[in-house]
Scaffold this motif. Structure first.
Motif, PDB file in Angstrom:
ATOM      1  N   ASN A 279      68.694  31.515  43.597  1.00  0.00           N
ATOM      2  CA  ASN A 279      69.849  32.409  43.420  1.00  0.00           C
ATOM      3  C   ASN A 279      70.836  31.649  42.562  1.00  0.00           C
ATOM      4  N   ALA A 280      70.726  31.825  41.248  1.00  0.00           N
ATOM      5  CA  ALA A 280      71.351  30.918  40.297  1.00  0.00           C
ATOM      6  C   ALA A 280      72.833  31.201  40.096  1.00  0.00           C
ATOM      7  N   SER A 281      73.597  30.141  39.915  1.00  0.00           N
ATOM      8  CA  SER A 281      75.016  30.226  39.575  1.00  0.00           C
ATOM      9  C   SER A 281      75.160  30.368  38.062  1.00  0.00           C
ATOM     10  N   THR A 282      76.410  30.453  37.603  1.00  0.00           N
ATOM     11  CA  THR A 282      76.679  30.357  36.166  1.00  0.00           C
ATOM     12  C   THR A 282      76.157  29.014  35.646  1.00  0.00           C
ATOM     13  N   PRO A 283      75.417  28.996  34.551  1.00  0.00           N
ATOM     14  CA  PRO A 283      74.861  27.745  34.044  1.00  0.00           C
ATOM     15  C   PRO A 283      75.925  26.883  33.352  1.00  0.00           C
ATOM     16  N   THR A 284      75.728  25.575  33.393  1.00  0.00           N
ATOM     17  CA  THR A 284      76.486  24.616  32.598  1.00  0.00           C
ATOM     18  C   THR A 284      75.481  23.872  31.730  1.00  0.00           C
ATOM     19  N   VAL A 285      75.749  23.767  30.425  1.00  0.00           N
ATOM     20  CA  VAL A 285      74.766  23.214  29.495  1.00  0.00           C
ATOM     21  C   VAL A 285      75.353  21.984  28.808  1.00  0.00           C
ATOM     22  N   VAL A 286      74.751  20.833  29.043  1.00  0.00           N
ATOM     23  CA  VAL A 286      75.171  19.560  28.449  1.00  0.00           C
ATOM     24  C   VAL A 286      73.921  18.730  28.199  1.00  0.00           C
ATOM     25  N   GLY A 287      73.907  18.014  27.073  1.00  0.00           N
ATOM     26  CA  GLY A 287      72.804  17.109  26.796  1.00  0.00           C
ATOM     27  C   GLY A 287      71.460  17.806  26.703  1.00  0.00           C
ATOM     28  N   GLY A 288      71.443  19.040  26.179  1.00  0.00           N
ATOM     29  CA  GLY A 288      70.192  19.768  26.078  1.00  0.00           C
ATOM     30  C   GLY A 288      69.608  20.172  27.409  1.00  0.00           C
ATOM     31  N   THR A 289      70.433  20.175  28.454  1.00  0.00           N
ATOM     32  CA  THR A 289      69.978  20.481  29.804  1.00  0.00           C
ATOM     33  C   THR A 289      70.840  21.584  30.405  1.00  0.00           C
ATOM     34  N   VAL A 290      70.207  22.535  31.067  1.00  0.00           N
ATOM     35  CA  VAL A 290      70.904  23.606  31.769  1.00  0.00           C
ATOM     36  C   VAL A 290      70.977  23.236  33.244  1.00  0.00           C
ATOM     37  N   PHE A 291      72.201  23.158  33.781  1.00  0.00           N
ATOM     38  CA  PHE A 291      72.387  22.854  35.195  1.00  0.00           C
ATOM     39  C   PHE A 291      72.862  24.116  35.910  1.00  0.00           C
ATOM     40  N   VAL A 292      72.176  24.469  36.994  1.00  0.00           N
ATOM     41  CA  VAL A 292      72.588  25.625  37.789  1.00  0.00           C
ATOM     42  C   VAL A 292      72.567  25.252  39.262  1.00  0.00           C
ATOM     43  N   GLY A 293      73.520  25.799  40.007  1.00  0.00           N
ATOM     44  CA  GLY A 293      73.477  25.710  41.452  1.00  0.00           C
ATOM     45  C   GLY A 293      72.657  26.856  42.000  1.00  0.00           C
ATOM     46  N   SER A 294      72.127  26.687  43.216  1.00  0.00           N
ATOM     47  CA  SER A 294      71.310  27.726  43.826  1.00  0.00           C
ATOM     48  C   SER A 294      71.711  27.920  45.288  1.00  0.00           C
ATOM     49  N   SER A 295      71.938  29.185  45.658  1.00  0.00           N
ATOM     50  CA  SER A 295      72.319  29.520  47.037  1.00  0.00           C
ATOM     51  C   SER A 295      71.445  30.665  47.538  1.00  0.00           C
ATOM     52  N   PRO A 296      70.201  30.376  47.890  1.00  0.00           N
ATOM     53  CA  PRO A 296      69.290  31.434  48.343  1.00  0.00           C
ATOM     54  C   PRO A 296      69.805  32.115  49.606  1.00  0.00           C
ATOM     55  N   ASN A 297      69.418  33.370  49.771  1.00  0.00           N
ATOM     56  CA  ASN A 297      69.757  34.114  50.974  1.00  0.00           C
ATOM     57  C   ASN A 297      68.698  33.942  52.054  1.00  0.00           C
ATOM     58  N   VAL A 298      67.895  32.903  51.924  1.00  0.00           N
ATOM     59  CA  VAL A 298      66.818  32.613  52.869  1.00  0.00           C
ATOM     60  C   VAL A 298      67.156  31.306  53.585  1.00  0.00           C
ATOM     61  N   LYS A 299      67.211  31.354  54.904  1.00  0.00           N
ATOM     62  CA  LYS A 299      67.559  30.162  55.671  1.00  0.00           C
ATOM     63  C   LYS A 299      66.530  29.059  55.452  1.00  0.00           C
ATOM     64  N   ASP A 300      67.030  27.826  55.254  1.00  0.00           N
ATOM     65  CA  ASP A 300      66.186  26.638  55.084  1.00  0.00           C
ATOM     66  C   ASP A 300      65.296  26.716  53.841  1.00  0.00           C
ATOM     67  N   SER A 301      65.719  27.461  52.835  1.00  0.00           N
ATOM     68  CA  SER A 301      64.940  27.554  51.600  1.00  0.00           C
ATOM     69  C   SER A 301      64.899  26.207  50.883  1.00  0.00           C
ATOM     70  N   ASP A 302      63.759  25.921  50.267  1.00  0.00           N
ATOM     71  CA  ASP A 302      63.616  24.703  49.481  1.00  0.00           C
ATOM     72  C   ASP A 302      64.216  24.846  48.083  1.00  0.00           C
ATOM     73  N   ASP A 303      64.684  26.047  47.750  1.00  0.00           N
ATOM     74  CA  ASP A 303      65.229  26.288  46.416  1.00  0.00           C
ATOM     75  C   ASP A 303      66.749  26.170  46.361  1.00  0.00           C
ATOM     76  N   GLY A 304      67.370  25.625  47.394  1.00  0.00           N
ATOM     77  CA  GLY A 304      68.804  25.392  47.353  1.00  0.00           C
ATOM     78  C   GLY A 304      69.129  24.140  46.566  1.00  0.00           C
ATOM     79  N   GLY A 305      70.427  23.930  46.274  1.00  0.00           N
ATOM     80  CA  GLY A 305      70.848  22.712  45.597  1.00  0.00           C
ATOM     81  C   GLY A 305      71.096  22.907  44.119  1.00  0.00           C
ATOM     82  N   ILE A 306      70.615  21.978  43.298  1.00  0.00           N
ATOM     83  CA  ILE A 306      70.875  21.985  41.862  1.00  0.00           C
ATOM     84  C   ILE A 306      69.565  21.847  41.102  1.00  0.00           C
ATOM     85  N   PHE A 307      69.407  22.672  40.065  1.00  0.00           N
ATOM     86  CA  PHE A 307      68.260  22.573  39.167  1.00  0.00           C
ATOM     87  C   PHE A 307      68.739  22.096  37.799  1.00  0.00           C
ATOM     88  N   ALA A 308      67.942  21.222  37.183  1.00  0.00           N
ATOM     89  CA  ALA A 308      68.137  20.812  35.793  1.00  0.00           C
ATOM     90  C   ALA A 308      66.959  21.338  34.996  1.00  0.00           C
TER      91      ALA A 308
END
Length: 483
Positions: free
Chosen positions: A168-197
């Motif tokens: 569940n992606a946040s607004t992206p931030t793009v630096v150094g050729g990398t897209v950083f997004v936060g993730s807040s899934p609506n599923v308890k204990d999801s492994d897809d939470g946190g930050i993706f690069a």
């Protein structure tokens, strides 16, 4: 937290009228914290204003009983409308690059001519979009319910798509050729939470950092590091290239807003109304708590940090001490974030008012949030690629691990209150600052007290109070379920 999500959870109500109403102040010198002008749009506003080339760009939610929202270009000096264009519901901040306004509009992304408001292209996204577009090097990056999408900025054609099962992606931030997004899934204990690069050219995953709680807001980048807060009440510094955690610190409550890094300090808004200032290299600096909740990200201009609350009050604080310099009572009951341009603070909120407030400085927002164009910005963001370490915001090397900040360590101030412009607000002596040595200093607020909005409009106190309380209950309930 994304602006539309916050307003929806708080029960924000669109208050519509047929056209912009403008009030100006002329013939006298304005004090800091007084409005130069205030305009009323056709609906609620869910994103920080974007100020580019003398125009304020913003988008409103749909009016009652109508299917459309509106994108506005407003003259930054006078408050006069330059143009307005009806689109579907606008939830977040527009991004303006190369004379083009990029805006999410419900389940579409649109590109408009910045001079006329005419539509250049539109792309359906297949589902609701509640994140602001980020434009870098000819590419529009957008977060969606379970995808991150890269589009050609000139045509809207898709370049690539990154997808995980529960992202569940946040607004992206793009630096150094990398897209950083936060993730807040609506599923308890999801492994897809946190930050993706994610690789900005290919859409391939570079790394994923699992935080203790879900991340609802856009990460920010400084000193080759990613800074973010989570719903479990933590702030993080993570190496931008490896994904390794450099430090983390507890805050006083859940963090739903994008941090801002400037002047060697990381400013983090906690839901309970506390603004935390951490040294970028590690260690707490100060914390100040206000009445209401902090439903907006901080912005920094010069040596002042600006933050708005769900009581409709904008505060200007000293970046080094947290001392209050002045405050302003907005015609909005809940503020969506401020952007500073050439010494004027532009803000908006749930009641649809766009306001220009005099700050008596020659500075503009310079923190990481506006410098990367992730959520309301100024001319400082022009869509050019930025490399790691190119802008460090006074970063330096990591020195120490910050100590957790607990709710009992933050002073709440006195219970004395006064009614200002039809709403309750703390008086000049009620805000206190907790320094890193544990001492507490009263803020005298002698510079200037709160002022009414320029058009003298009373607030909608009861409605906002109910909305704020209900929104906080929903957010807290979700946070408790995931604990």
């Amino acid at each position: 937290m994304e602006r539309r999500s916050f307003l929806r959870r708080c029960g924000g109500t669109a208050l519509g009228i047929a056209a912009l109403q403008t009030a100006t102040v002329s013939g006298r010198m304005l004090a800091s914290g007084e409005a130069e002008w205030s305009v009323k749009t056709n609906g609620s506003i869910g994103g920080s204003p974007t100020i580019v080339d003398g125009a304020v760009y913003t988008g409103s939610d749909n009016r009652p009983n109508t299917p459309t929202g509106t994108v506005y270009a407003i003259d930054a000096a006078t408050g006069d409308e330059r143009w307005s264009t009806d689109v579907r519901t606008v939830d977040t901040s527009p991004t303006v690059v190369d004379d083009t306004v990029y805006v999410e509009a419900s389940s579409t992304i649109r590109a408009l001519d910045a001079e006329t408001g005419d539509q250049l292209w539109e792309r359906p996204m297949g589902g609701a979009v509640e994140t602001a577009p980020t434009v870098v090097d000819g590419t529009v990056f957008l977060g969606d319910a379970n995808t991150v999408i890269a589009l050609d900025a000139a045509t809207g054609e898709q370049n690539w798509e990154f997808r995980t099962q529960e992202l569940n992606a946040s607004t992206p931030t793009v630096v150094g050729g990398t897209v950083f997004v936060g993730s807040s899934p609506n599923v308890k204990d999801s492994d897809d939470g946190g930050i993706f690069a994610i690789d900005a050219a290919t859409g391939d995953q570079i790394w994923h950092h699992q935080t203790k709680g879900y991340v609802a807001s856009a990460p920010t980048v400084a000193a080759s590091s990613v800074f973010v807060g989570d719903e479990a009440g933590n702030a993080y510094r993570i190496d931008a290239q490896s994904g390794d955690r450099l430090w983390s610190s507890g805050t006083s409550d859940a963090v739903y807003e994008t941090p801002t890094v400037a002047n060697g300090t990381v400013f983090v808004s906690a839901m309970d109304g506390t603004l935390h200032a951490f040294k970028i290299s590690g260690g707490g600096q100060w914390s100040t708590q206000f009445d209401g909740y902090l439903g907006s990200p901080p912005t920094v201009a010069g040596d002042t940090v600006y933050i708005g609350t769900t009581t409709g009050t904008l505060y200007a604080l000293d970046t080094q001490t947290g001392d209050r310099r002045w405050s302003y009572a907005s015609a909005n009951e809940s503020l969506t974030g401020a952007t500073v341009s050439n010494g004027v603070v532009y803000l908006s909120g749930d009641a649809g008012h766009v306001e220009a407030v005099q700050a008596h400085s020659d500075t503009s927002s310079t923190g990481s949030r506006v410098r990367f164009g992730t959520f309301g910005h100024t001319n400082s963001w022009a869509g050019e690629p930025v490399e790691f370490g190119e802008i460090d915001f006074g970063g330096g090397d990591q020195q120490s691990e910050p100590q957790p900040v607990h709710p009992d360590d933050v002073n709440e101030g006195s219970e004395e209150r006064e009614v200002i412009s039809g709403k309750e607000q703390s008086d000049g002596e009620s805000n206190q600052t907790t320094n890193d040595n544990g001492s507490s200093d009263d803020v005298d607020g002698s510079d200037s007290g709160p002022s009414n909005s320029a058009d003298g409009t009373s607030g909608f106190g009861v409605l906002a109070a109910v909305a704020g309380i209900s929104g906080a209950v929903v957010l807290r309930h979700r946070h408790d379920e995931q604990s």
